[in-house]
Enzyme design. Structure first.
Site, short mmCIF file in Angstrom:
data_model
loop_
_atom_site.label_atom_id
_atom_site.label_comp_id
_atom_site.label_asym_id
_atom_site.label_seq_id
_atom_site.Cartn_x
_atom_site.Cartn_y
_atom_site.Cartn_z
N ASN A 428 0.83 -1.20 0.00
CA ASN A 428 0.00 0.00 0.00
C ASN A 428 0.87 1.26 0.00
O ASN A 428 1.64 1.48 0.94
CB ASN A 428 -0.91 0.02 1.22
CG ASN A 428 -1.69 1.33 1.34
OD1 ASN A 428 -2.66 1.56 0.62
ND2 ASN A 428 -1.26 2.20 2.24
N GLU A 429 0.79 2.04 -1.08
CA GLU A 429 1.29 3.41 -1.19
C GLU A 429 2.81 3.57 -1.11
O GLU A 429 3.30 4.69 -0.95
CB GLU A 429 0.61 4.34 -0.17
CG GLU A 429 -0.88 4.50 -0.44
CD GLU A 429 -1.54 5.58 0.38
OE1 GLU A 429 -2.62 6.05 -0.02
OE2 GLU A 429 -0.99 5.94 1.45
N GLN A 430 3.56 2.49 -1.25
CA GLN A 430 5.02 2.66 -1.16
C GLN A 430 5.64 3.16 -2.45
O GLN A 430 6.51 4.04 -2.43
CB GLN A 430 5.66 1.34 -0.74
CG GLN A 430 5.43 1.01 0.72
CD GLN A 430 6.02 -0.32 1.10
OE1 GLN A 430 5.32 -1.20 1.56
NE2 GLN A 430 7.30 -0.50 0.88
N SER A 476 -0.37 -0.60 -4.64
CA SER A 476 -1.58 0.23 -4.74
C SER A 476 -1.27 1.60 -4.16
O SER A 476 -0.98 1.71 -2.97
CB SER A 476 -2.74 -0.40 -3.97
OG SER A 476 -3.92 0.35 -4.14
#
Length: 833
Positions: A428-430, A476
């Protein structure tokens, strides 16, 4: 085979104290301390801070059990630990048998050398996760979520336990999943993997069975398939004899053509028939091992094809591309021991009632229990499954690589057979953080290279090896990977936070055309009944210390007030402020979802942040910690409806659209009326229309510039529109031509009539003037209404249902009549009291 279940009663103590307390397994330190009265409620007022201190200590669990001769006769005896949270040392009869350091892994330990006839003692020591991450951070600082304790990237534990912008800092510990002793002789089943081959009207299963054999013998593998109706099919094969003195893993494939196959479909697109696959390993009529799976017959992948905008990104189920509708799921309780299948089922049922077909498991927590995926199978929710990495930098040392490899294999093998599993996602969001959050400027090139090695090499390779049937997505959000515009709206999935974090207006959603929107949202407060559970009367001001301690987003309350101020007059009291916050949340997300559904084909998913809460808090959730629906969840039921009518207004121009997310064309009637505040008709029209399956169409372009030629007229006129099928409204809405705070609402004098049927209650709601966002609730009892927070024109009667099973406790009609309350936007203004 299971020999001894070690769940149940244990004893526990804090390591610096002598007192032993009663404990429960599965469970946790916090849960046991609460149950024995040794800890205050961390969710009440600001007691979170006091409880956090308890995580700075080490804790010990112990129990005894009997090993009888029959148990000791087995050739292999293993201790199966399905969840140890997290830094754990296990001792059997004081011999060290395991050092665990990963909450997400399944550990299996050979314990036969340490067992003795009669009584045995098992002891587990859990070391402080707080002390560990702080020490590791001092040694090797790594960026992670600014809302969490530092150092969490060093520990494979649910990151959200250390705090997030919606969750408390309460890093619990303990034996959080089942623990048992298993016994095996001669051979065992190592793995079962089912692959499906679909043709027109036919489904053939390839059941791959891997066995671990350590002695010679003539064995058979038997596969039994049981249909939803209980019809059985069998296929078997002889296993090749094993060579004595070795422990080879042998692979076998058994093929089975399914009789009269029934396909599994997501919610609102068909049924969810499920088949049981039972694999047994037998030797001369004696069963050595057994493995059970439950599957659904379907094809499910992510379709990515070049098109005029870039590249599509859409779930394709049984050959049909669907528009994903759902929300992001986080842990249901910060104290995981309080979670249960019953609680999860209530949440999943609420998703289904709100027309979800998708749920995203967010990557900053833990992999859910088997029961979560079972329920998604049963109710038809496609699972977007993040791997458990979020908002942080990880150093890919050899030890870390080995640890996460085992973690990934354990969870892929555990989850992969579920019909509901739609994709694996790396994190998530990395990737976005390296590009947009400045990590590339502050972190080393080596750590950036580690990102590529972990998410674009290691994890995809594991997915290809252990679950090639399921689509793997890099991150994502992501577009094409390798830090190439990861949040590009034309490729992959997108997170959009300019509405909320950027304080842009709701209409900004209409300027974004994502291929798949996997995160977007607005905050709200929970309702008054929930606020009362963690506050005293003196705390009930959103800027009190206690209310701010239950708001983990730094400027969250300010932003809620900003959006309320942009939309409504200042609410007259605390309760009205809570209500207004939920209305702006629902209204904002409606703008986004309706826009993206109008652009079906270019956009194929709207998954909002977030579904639920892990404690009572101001957050982005549509359902609060206690399972109470906020206004957003009722709005989701409307904007996720299979057949949706929506309006796109600009000034005095309005276009009307119908979106059809069903397998068949829908024929109906579009009706609209332009009315004044007393719902007197100024202009109206209707037309027949047919909307094709899986399409969205614009049906009307209206312009009221001539009629609404003054600001005064705009402030007292609204448009009501609906789509009728079979003479009934299946979807409807209203348009104001000014902000609600500038609209000249008059007292709607709302009336309600409550009646009782055998399985449900009904509420008839009637207004004498136009009423916006009509909310019904009971003062003490919780209930789910068939609709709520809706608009109502004068003269219409809206009949709502309340299933008796949705009530928080049984209640008679008379009690509900006394508790029922109703209000609308008109009641926000203190001048209207």
């Amino acid at each position: 085979m299971l020999l001894l279940d070690l769940n149940g009663k244990w004893q526990m103590r804090r390591m610096d104290r002598k007192e032993w307390l009663e404990a429960s397994v599965p469970g946790s330190v916090y849960n046991d301390l609460l149950n024995t009265g040794r800890m205050p409620d961390p969710f009440y007022r600001d007691q979170e801070d006091e409880v956090l201190e308890l995580s700075k200590y080490d804790y010990e669990y112990k129990r005894t059990f009997e090993a009888d001769p029959a148990m000791l006769d087995h050739e292999r005896l293993v201790l199966l630990c399905e969840g140890l949270d997290t830094l754990c040392e296990l001792f059997l009869n004081e011999a060290p048998v395991l050092q665990a350091d990963n909450m997400h892994r399944i550990y299996e330990v050979d314990i036969k050398p340490y067992l003795t006839p009669g009584e045995n003692t098992l002891r587990a020591v859990f070391h402080s996760p707080v002390e560990y991450v702080l020490r590791k951070h001092a040694e090797r600082p790594l960026i992670n979520s600014t809302d969490a304790l530092p150092g969490i990237s060093h520990l494979r534990k649910a990151h959200s336990m250390f705090g997030w912008d919606w969750g408390p800092k309460l890093p619990d510990m303990g034996i959080w999943r089942n623990i048992s002793i298993r016994g095996y002789d001669r051979s065992r089943i190592d793995d079962v993997y089912v692959t499906q081959a679909h043709a027109v009207g036919e489904v053939t299963l390839d059941v791959r069975v891997r066995t671990d054999s350590w002695s010679e013998g003539d064995r058979a593998i038997v596969v039994k398939l049981t249909s939803p109706e209980g019809k059985e099919q069998l296929v078997s094969m002889a296993e090749q004899p094993a060579h004595s003195g070795h422990a080879p893993i042998s692979e076998h494939h058994l093929e089975l053509k399914v009789d009269e196959p029934q396909l599994w479909w997501p919610n609102n697109l068909g049924d969810q028939p499920l088949y049981e696959v039972e694999v047994s390993l037998e030797e001369q009529g004696h069963e050595l091992d057994r493995h059970k799976l439950r599957i659904g017959l379907r094809t499910l992948t992510v379709k990515r094809e070049p098109d005029e905008w870039g590249e599509s990104f859409e779930f394709e189920v049984n050959g049909i591309s669907i528009f994903s509708m759902g929300a992001d799921y986080i842990p249901e309780d910060n104290i995981l021991a309080r979670c249960s299948r019953e609680r999860t089922e209530k949440l999943i049922q609420s998703c289904v009632e709100a027309n979800f077909n998708t749920i995203r498991v967010w990557g900053g927590a833990h992999y859910p229990d088997d029961s979560f995926y079972d329920l998604c199978d049963e109710y038809g929710l496609i699972v977007w499954q993040d791997l458990m990495y979020a908002c942080g930098v990880y150093e890919l040392t050899e030890a870390f690589k080995e640890n996460i490899t085992f973690e990934t294999i354990d969870n892929m093998k555990r989850i992969r057979h579920h019909a509901s599993l739609g994709l694996w996602c790396g994190n998530n969001e990395q990737e976005m953080a390296w590009v947009d959050w400045g990590w590339s400027k502050t972190e080393s090139p080596k750590l950036k290279a580690d990102y590529i090695k972990q998410y674009e090499v290691l994890l995809p390779e594991l997915a290809r090896e252990y679950d090639p049937n399921t689509f793997y997505w890099l991150a994502s959000p992501s577009s094409t990977g390798s830090f190439d515009k990861p949040n590009d709206e034309n490729y992959g999935d997108m997170h959009y936070w300019e509405v909320w974090h950027g304080k842009k207006p709701f209409t900004a959603y209409r300027s974004i055309f994502p291929r798949y929107m996997s995160e977007f949202g607005l905050q709200s407060f929970p309702g008054l009944k929930t606020v009362e559970t963690f506050t005293l009367p003196k705390d009930r001001n959103i800027f009190s210390h206690v209310m701010e301690s239950h708001q983990k987003n730094g400027t969250g309350n300010e932003k809620i007030l900003y959006y309320i101020g942009e939309t409504y007059k200042y609410p007259k009291d605390f309760d009205s402020l809570l209500y207004a916050s939920q209305l702006i949340q629902a209204e904002g997300l409606r703008y986004g979802v309706e826009h993206w559904r109008r652009n079906r084909g270019r956009c194929m998913g709207a998954v909002y942040w977030q579904l639920n809460d892990c404690w009572p808090v101001a957050s982005w959730s549509s359902i609060d910690y206690y399972g109470r629906w906020k206004a957003l969840h009722y709005a989701a039921k409307r904007f996720f409806a299979p057949v949706l009518v929506s309006a796109c207004e600009e000034g005095t121009s309005v276009s009307l659209h119908v979106s059809n997310e069903t397998k068949a064309a829908v024929t109906g009637r579009l009706v609209w009326k332009l009315m004044n505040v007393y719902s007197e008709v100024l202009q109206q029209a209707e037309r027949e229309a047919e909307i094709g399956a899986f399409t969205s169409a614009e049906l009307e372009q209206l312009d009221f510039a001539t009629l609404l030629d003054t600001e005064a007229k705009k402030r007292e006129t609204y448009l009501e529109y609906a789509f009728e099928v079979g003479g009934e409204w299946v979807s409807s809405g209203t348009v104001l031509f000014v902000k609600p705070k500038h609209f000249e609402f008059v007292d709607p004098a709302l009336e309600t009539v409550l009646a009782e049927e055998e399985e449900y209650f009904t509420v008839d709601v009637k207004a004498q003037a136009f009423a916006r966002s009509v909310e019904l609730d009971f003062r003490e009892i919780d209930a789910v209404f068939s609709d709520n927070c809706f608009d109502l024109s004068a003269g219409k009667v809206r009949t709502l249902k309340i299933n008796k099973s949705s009530l928080s406790r049984p209640a008679a009609l008379e009690e509900l009549q006394q508790q029922l309350r109703v209000r609308s936007i008109y009641d926000l203004d203190e001048q209207n009291v």
